[in-house]
Design a protein around this motif. Structure first.
Motif, PDB file in Angstrom:
ATOM      1  N   ALA A 179     -19.360 -19.111  37.858  1.00 51.03           N
ATOM      2  CA  ALA A 179     -18.954 -19.191  36.448  1.00 51.03           C
ATOM      3  C   ALA A 179     -17.483 -19.528  36.322  1.00 51.03           C
ATOM      4  O   ALA A 179     -17.094 -20.409  35.543  1.00 51.03           O
ATOM      5  N   ILE A 184     -21.463 -23.381  35.743  1.00 52.87           N
ATOM      6  CA  ILE A 184     -22.237 -22.344  35.065  1.00 52.87           C
ATOM      7  C   ILE A 184     -23.729 -22.454  35.367  1.00 52.87           C
ATOM      8  O   ILE A 184     -24.444 -21.433  35.373  1.00 52.87           O
ATOM      9  N   ALA A 187     -24.333 -20.573  38.466  1.00 53.83           N
ATOM     10  CA  ALA A 187     -24.201 -19.149  38.161  1.00 53.83           C
ATOM     11  C   ALA A 187     -25.507 -18.621  37.572  1.00 53.83           C
ATOM     12  O   ALA A 187     -25.991 -17.545  37.952  1.00 53.83           O
ATOM     13  N   LYS A 188     -26.083 -19.385  36.642  1.00 57.93           N
ATOM     14  CA  LYS A 188     -27.349 -18.974  36.016  1.00 57.93           C
ATOM     15  C   LYS A 188     -28.480 -18.938  37.040  1.00 57.93           C
ATOM     16  O   LYS A 188     -29.336 -18.049  36.998  1.00 57.93           O
ATOM     17  N   GLY A 208     -19.388 -14.957  31.786  1.00 56.53           N
ATOM     18  CA  GLY A 208     -19.350 -16.334  32.284  1.00 56.53           C
ATOM     19  C   GLY A 208     -19.769 -17.337  31.231  1.00 56.53           C
ATOM     20  O   GLY A 208     -19.112 -18.364  31.023  1.00 56.53           O
ATOM     21  N   LEU A 209     -20.850 -17.044  30.550  1.00 56.89           N
ATOM     22  CA  LEU A 209     -21.313 -17.943  29.478  1.00 56.89           C
ATOM     23  C   LEU A 209     -20.307 -17.991  28.332  1.00 56.89           C
ATOM     24  O   LEU A 209     -20.082 -19.040  27.727  1.00 56.89           O
ATOM     25  N   HIS A 212     -17.365 -20.246  28.899  1.00 56.19           N
ATOM     26  CA  HIS A 212     -17.773 -21.652  28.847  1.00 56.19           C
ATOM     27  C   HIS A 212     -18.096 -22.088  27.421  1.00 56.19           C
ATOM     28  O   HIS A 212     -18.511 -23.226  27.198  1.00 56.19           O
TER      29      HIS A 212
END
Length: 504
Positions: A179, A184, A187-188, A208-209, A212
């Motif tokens: 992230a 990202i 990361a997901k 993290g989201l 972004h």
């Protein structure tokens, strides 16, 4: 008792007080375990001064050759971010075990010295010490702090290749690393593949989201977290409120703010800061000011600074001056505060006041923090500061910059000279904009990499308006994807647009 008191949820100086009682009651020569435990207690609360006193006691009692005590002292200085002393202690240890290596690597990672952390990681392997999941968390954290994605990917492959146990903490570190390195989607993927997730893992994904700018996804993950009966904590709500702030979701932000108490979470300073940020970004400066004035806890400098930034962005001079006064009372020596105030005056064309602020900085020996941007190329992190000419390929970088400037001009971009907050001629302002650190880093990325390689930049300050606009143009005319992580959030530039939709 010393060890036990250091393991409670909110550690205090109680272990240190117990150690003092131990000495006063006639036990002047505690054993190596006692010393190691009290040194660890000092490290947990970053009690550098008390740690130094115990270090002195170690030397007097002759336990400085104990491997337990030596590692504890490395840990103490590393956690207190006195990396020079930590390295000195480390270098004096003849037989270094896995814990010792992991501790010093973690120390370098903590302060963002990724090249040094990875160099030690390689030395550790050459010394025949096999890393474990704790070591890998430290190395991955180092990659995350500097946005070194290629190195982070290499470390992830290393974990898989040598079948290192991927526990909950290591998985969470990987989510955080991807992230923070601007990847990202990876990361997901790591998050979705986790067999179990605790509050920390869910919170890392939400944060993290949020950084972004993917507010809807962040809030959807928060809903899934609640459905999984995982209780959110303070960090979770920092992520949720940040997501709202980065997308202008004011009403949603208020709703989540109200729901915190339902989960038994008392708002702390970070949450107040998020709300002030949310309101200021959305232009509700007066509402933000009243919110700060009615806080049940005294606002810290970050809250006042966020409010001052809002006043600066909206050109609200009188309120901004009052906020700056409160801020400087709390932090009279922080250069960022003076720069913000100076920028507020410059944005309102108050050049005499700009000169006064800069004069005060000079009188007090305060220097502004220079803009610094880094880019990872071939496994090494290259750093640039504004108007930097120290890089060994400086001439080639300048050639690329000239080409960039020419192409951007041909597209019809007129430099936003208002972003240069100095009372100088327009031509000087245009020249200064071209020397911003992120421009140099992007130029180096264009020089050393080819499409479709993504150019990834990490900047220590907020991206200025002109650099943001120019980077959008670069992404289109050079057909390159550029991801910039500034101190606020991520910007993904692609085909002339930015993921922030110009709201940052």
């Amino acid at each position: 008792m010393i060890r036990g008191c250091s393991q409670i949820q909110n550690p205090s100086k109680e272990p240190i007080f117990l150690f003092k009682k131990l000495i006063k009651r006639g036990y002047p020569n505690p054993n190596s375990f006692t010393l190691a435990f009290v040194l660890k207690a000092c490290a947990i609360i970053s009690a550098s001064q008390e740690g130094r006193q115990i270090h002195s006691h170690v030397l007097r009692t002759g336990f400085n050759s104990s491997p337990f005590v030596q590692t504890a002292m490395v840990n103490l200085y590393a956690k207190c971010e006195e990396i020079g002393l930590a390295r000195k202690m480390f270098d004096e240890i003849p037989e270094r075990n896995l814990v010792t290596w992991s501790t010093i690597i973690s120390g370098y990672a903590r302060i963002g010295l990724v090249n040094e952390a990875l160099s030690l990681f390689r030395e550790m392997q050459m010394a025949g010490i096999s890393p474990d999941e704790v070591t890998m968390v430290s190395v991955i954290t180092a990659c995350a702090s500097t946005g070194a994605l290629d190195l982070g990917k290499w470390v992830h492959k290393f974990v898989d290749k040598y079948v290192i146990k991927v526990d909950l903490e290591l998985s969470t570190a990987l989510v955080n690393m991807y992230a923070k390195c601007g990847c990202i989607e990876r990361a997901k993927k790591v998050f979705d593949e986790m067999p179990q997730r605790d509050t920390k893992a869910w919170s890392s994904m939400i944060v993290g989201l949020a950084i972004h700018g993917l507010a809807e996804e962040a809030l959807e993950v928060f809903s899934r977290m609640l459905e999984a009966n995982v209780k959110p904590n303070q960090v979770t709500f920092v992520g949720v409120l940040s997501a709202c702030a980065h997308s202008g979701l004011v009403s949603e932000g208020w709703r989540f703010w109200s729901s915190m108490l339902e989960f038994g979470i008392e708002p702390v300073m970070e949450h107040y800061g998020c709300m002030v940020d949310l309101l200021c970004r959305a232009g509700f400066i007066e509402v933000a000011y009243k919110f700060v004035e009615t806080m049940p806890i005294s606002p810290n400098p970050i809250v006042w600074r966020t409010l001052l930034m809002g006043c600066k962005e909206k050109g609200i001079l009188e309120k901004g001056e009052f906020v700056a006064e409160r801020l400087l009372e709390l932090e009279p020596l922080n250069p960022e505060n003076y720069v913000l105030l100076s920028n507020l005056y410059a944005a309102n064309f108050q050049w005499e006041k700009v000169s006064y602020v800069r004069k005060k900085m000079k009188e007090n020996g305060i220097q502004a923090i220079p803009g610094c941007s880094s880019i990872e190329v071939d496994g090494f992190v290259h750093e640039f500061v504004v108007a930097d000419r120290s890089h060994q390929e400086s001439y080639e970088i300048r050639e690329v910059l000239r080409d960039v400037t020419d192409r951007v001009r041909r597209v019809g971009h007129d430099p936003w000279t208002s972003a240069v907050l100095h009372d100088v001629e327009d031509e000087e302002k245009k020249s200064a904009l071209c020397e911003h650190s992120e421009r140099l880093a992007i130029a180096y990325g264009l020089l050393k990499t080819k499409a479709p390689t993504v150019i990834r930049i990490v900047k220590n300050l907020r991206v200025c308006g002109d650099c943001h606009e120019v980077t959008k143009i670069i992404s289109k005319v050079y057909e390159r994807e550029i991801i910039v992580r500034d101190r606020v959030r991520f910007h993904r530039f692609f085909n002339g647009t930015c993921s922030c939709k110009d709201y940052w």
